[in-house]
Design a protein around this motif. Structure first.
Motif, short mmCIF file in Angstrom:
data_model
loop_
_atom_site.label_atom_id
_atom_site.label_comp_id
_atom_site.label_asym_id
_atom_site.label_seq_id
_atom_site.Cartn_x
_atom_site.Cartn_y
_atom_site.Cartn_z
N ASN A 166 5.14 -11.28 -33.74
CA ASN A 166 6.54 -11.53 -33.23
C ASN A 166 7.43 -11.42 -34.34
O ASN A 166 8.49 -12.21 -34.25
CB ASN A 166 6.62 -12.45 -32.24
N ALA A 167 7.29 -10.89 -35.50
CA ALA A 167 8.00 -10.92 -36.90
C ALA A 167 9.49 -10.51 -36.26
O ALA A 167 9.84 -9.61 -35.72
CB ALA A 167 7.58 -9.97 -38.08
N GLY A 168 10.50 -11.13 -36.83
CA GLY A 168 11.84 -11.11 -36.56
C GLY A 168 12.53 -11.79 -35.37
O GLY A 168 13.68 -11.66 -35.45
N THR A 169 11.56 -12.03 -34.30
CA THR A 169 12.03 -12.65 -33.26
C THR A 169 11.62 -14.32 -33.03
O THR A 169 12.11 -14.92 -32.05
CB THR A 169 11.54 -12.01 -31.82
N VAL A 170 10.38 -14.38 -33.50
CA VAL A 170 9.88 -15.73 -33.50
C VAL A 170 9.73 -16.36 -35.13
O VAL A 170 9.29 -15.88 -35.85
CB VAL A 170 8.46 -15.80 -33.10
N SER A 171 10.11 -17.81 -35.33
CA SER A 171 9.85 -18.60 -36.27
C SER A 171 8.91 -19.60 -35.83
O SER A 171 9.50 -20.46 -35.02
CB SER A 171 11.20 -18.89 -37.10
N VAL A 172 7.99 -20.18 -36.59
CA VAL A 172 6.80 -21.04 -36.23
C VAL A 172 6.86 -21.98 -37.56
O VAL A 172 6.35 -21.45 -38.51
CB VAL A 172 5.65 -20.69 -35.75
N SER A 173 6.89 -23.35 -37.22
CA SER A 173 6.72 -24.28 -38.31
C SER A 173 5.69 -25.22 -37.73
O SER A 173 5.82 -25.57 -36.82
CB SER A 173 7.91 -25.06 -38.63
N THR A 174 4.52 -25.46 -38.51
CA THR A 174 3.70 -26.46 -38.03
C THR A 174 3.51 -27.70 -38.86
O THR A 174 3.74 -27.81 -39.89
CB THR A 174 2.05 -25.68 -38.13
#
Length: 600
Positions: free
Chosen positions: A361-369
């Motif tokens: 979902n590149a460009g619409t979702v940013s995920v940090s773990t």
């Protein structure tokens, strides 16, 4: 413990540690030696000579004591707790090194007038100090690689072999005897080796399992008693014991009274989905305890339709129980790709899953773990602090039950349930609990559309749940059905303002602003609780996901009689009914609570 914490400790902790040890020691020794004759007159010569020893022993504060106190107060992983642990670690290390050097020097100086001078004096003291410093430096350099090799050769998730722990025990005896060469006690050598053993699983955890019961509850009291019976009189021992008791009690009560970590989470700013500005990003903190939570949590995040104009910012927190180490840790995997805990990476499955989710979902979702390793009683502080720091609008938590395919309960984790309850009480934003009853990977689609239901009665929690549900309709693959349960006897306890807010929000789904193809609005009249229960049973198996508000403390004729039979208060009345084993459904359930604002 992780001794590398000393290198990462800030200037504040170093300053506090230095002042906490040096200032009381300095003034205590001045009072001891400056008024020595005075003390001899009142205490006697023997007690007066022991006074400096008492001062030094009571001036420092040991790491193990501080860690135990913070754990009892359930603030081990709070801001104050982390600062206190760092300070105590620095103070303990400084105290141990200074004491070791002092012991090596004093034991090598000539103290007996009848001594012939062999092996005593300044030269011998300097040599002994050199032995001690070499012992401190070389022991970790030589033995730490061996410990890490044990960890690398232990399969993930398996305990360390008995052979490895036996070798560690033999090394402990050897290192203890080497410490004697530097005029240290055997205990000093054992302490150094204990700091070399990698913290956490598999080796540190296995060592604690084998030693904790026998050493902590049997040998430790005997050791403390035998130490107290040596360098001291009954009077000195009594005074020191009372002093420790009084100071420990005052510290416990004082910290409990003065410091409440939940104060900083008070929601003075509106951080919820309902108050988000149009075309703003939705910030989510999602929590994972077990591998079985990964896919359900990812699926819930995925239904929050993400576009370039409405992006998602997701912070995934993997929570792990603190075992085999003294201090909690918090890891950001975006900032630190690999973590040294015996060269083993935490949360690998979580990281891989959500990295792929972000890539897809590149460009619409940013995920940090992230990974948080802390005691179960204080995990809520890690969650709430992350939500506060990242300006999250909602926290998503997994439910504590796991079901089998036949609908029976497979397992229950009361630690997770207790954690969820604490987060609901103090969270700085809205909270949702995900109840996963979808035991198989198959999903029921109607015309290639996933069916989502939202049961609306009224109130702030239902409004927040509806706002969450409305985000799903931006994706054509989801069909949302909003069931508006209306009492036919009109005795709701909501204020007029609440009713106005409910109706205004419902206009977005009931056709007032125009029809939406993938939204259905149904107004359902119910006369009493029995009608509500019957209706929910009828629709429970028609949907893949059911979203409800928690509605904690709110009264209504539709649910009033069910409140006396609720089994899981954290789910609210409707959520509890849907999660009941008596309800025939495989639909997942999302229970939403709007941010709790402080009462004026």
């Amino acid at each position: 413990m992780d001794l590398t914490m000393i290198t990462r400790t800030g200037r504040k902790a170093w300053t506090i540690a230095f002042c906490s040890f040096v200032i009381p020691t300095f003034f205590g020794l001045i009072a001891s030696y400056g008024f020595l004759e005075h003390w001899k007159y009142y205490l006697g010569e023997y007690e007066a000579k022991n006074l400096p020893v008492v001062v030094i022993g009571q001036s420092g504060c040991y790491f193990a004591v501080i860690a135990s106190l913070l754990s009892d107060l359930e603030i081990l992983n709070s801001e104050l707790g982390r600062l206190a642990l760092s300070t105590a670690l620095v103070m303990d290390a400084f105290n141990s090194i200074v004491s070791g050097i002092g012991t090596a020097a004093i034991s090598s100086l000539k103290t007996d007038s009848h001594d012939d001078g062999s092996g005593k004096g300044p030269a011998a003291a300097l040599l002994t100090i050199l032995y001690y410093l070499c012992f401190l430096v070389l022991t970790p350099l030589l033995l730490r690689p061996i410990m890490k090799w044990f960890v690398r050769n232990t399969p993930e998730g398996r305990p360390a072999k008995k052979l490895y722990t036996s070798i560690v025990f033999i090394l402990a005896l050897a290192v203890g005897m080497l410490g004697v060469v530097a005029n240290q006690s055997v205990l000093a050598g054992l302490l150094v080796l204990g700091l070399i053993v990698p913290e956490g699983p598999p080796l540190g955890t296995e060592m604690i399992k084998q030693l904790e019961l026998f050493s902590t509850w049997f040998l430790c009291p005997i050791f403390v008693t035998s130490c107290a019976m040596k360098l001291m009189s009954n009077g000195s021992l009594s005074i020191m014991t009372v002093n420790v008791f009084v100071m420990g009690t005052m510290a416990h009560i004082g910290v409990k009274f003065l410091y409440d970590p939940s104060r900083k989470y008070a929601g003075y700013q509106k951080r919820n989905i309902m108050n988000l500005k149009p075309n703003s990003d939705l910030r989510i903190v999602s929590c994972i305890h077990k591998p079985s939570h990964i896919i359900p949590i990812k699926n819930v995040i995925d239904i929050c339709s993400h576009t370039s104009s409405n992006p998602l910012v997701v912070h995934v927190l993997h929570l792990m129980e603190l075992v085999g180490r003294s201090s909690p840790i918090f890891i950001s995997h975006r900032l630190q790709e690999s973590v040294d805990s015996g060269h083993r990476t935490f949360s690998e499955d979580v990281i891989v899953t959500f990295d792929l989710f972000e890539h897809d979902n590149a460009g619409t979702v940013s995920v940090s773990t992230y990974t948080a390793v802390s005691p179960p009683c204080s995990m809520h502080d890690d969650i709430c602090y992350l939500a506060l720091d990242k300006l999250a609008s909602i926290i998503i938590l997994p439910f504590h039950l796991r079901w089998l395919e036949d609908g029976s309960i497979e397992s229950a984790d009361e630690n997770i349930r207790s954690l969820n309850t604490k987060v609901l009480e103090i969270a700085p934003c809205s909270v949702a609990i995900m109840v996963n009853r979808e035991c198989s990977s198959s999903i029921n689609y109607i015309n290639n559309t996933k069916q989502i239901a939202m049961i609306f009665i009224g109130g702030p929690d239902d409004r927040e749940a509806l706002c969450f549900a409305k985000r799903t309709i931006k994706d054509d693959t989801y069909h949302l059905v909003v069931y508006h349960l209306v009492s036919t006897i009109n005795n709701d306890d909501f204020t007029n303002w609440d009713v106005m807010l409910d109706h205004e929000l419902l206009k977005g789904v009931n056709g007032v602003y125009g029809s939406i193809d993938n939204v259905t609005y149904e107004k359902v009249g119910v006369e009493n609780t029995s009608d509500t229960a019957t209706f929910i049973s009828d629709i429970a198996n028609q949907h893949d996901l059911i979203i409800v508000g928690r509605r904690n403390g709110e009264k209504s004729s539709q649910t009033q009689a069910l409140e006396n039979w609720i089994e899981y208060p954290e789910l609210g009345v409707i959520g509890d009914l849907l999660a009941s084993p008596d309800t025939n459904t495989k639909a997942s359930i999302l229970v939403v609570q709007q941010q709790q604002m402080p009462k004026s």
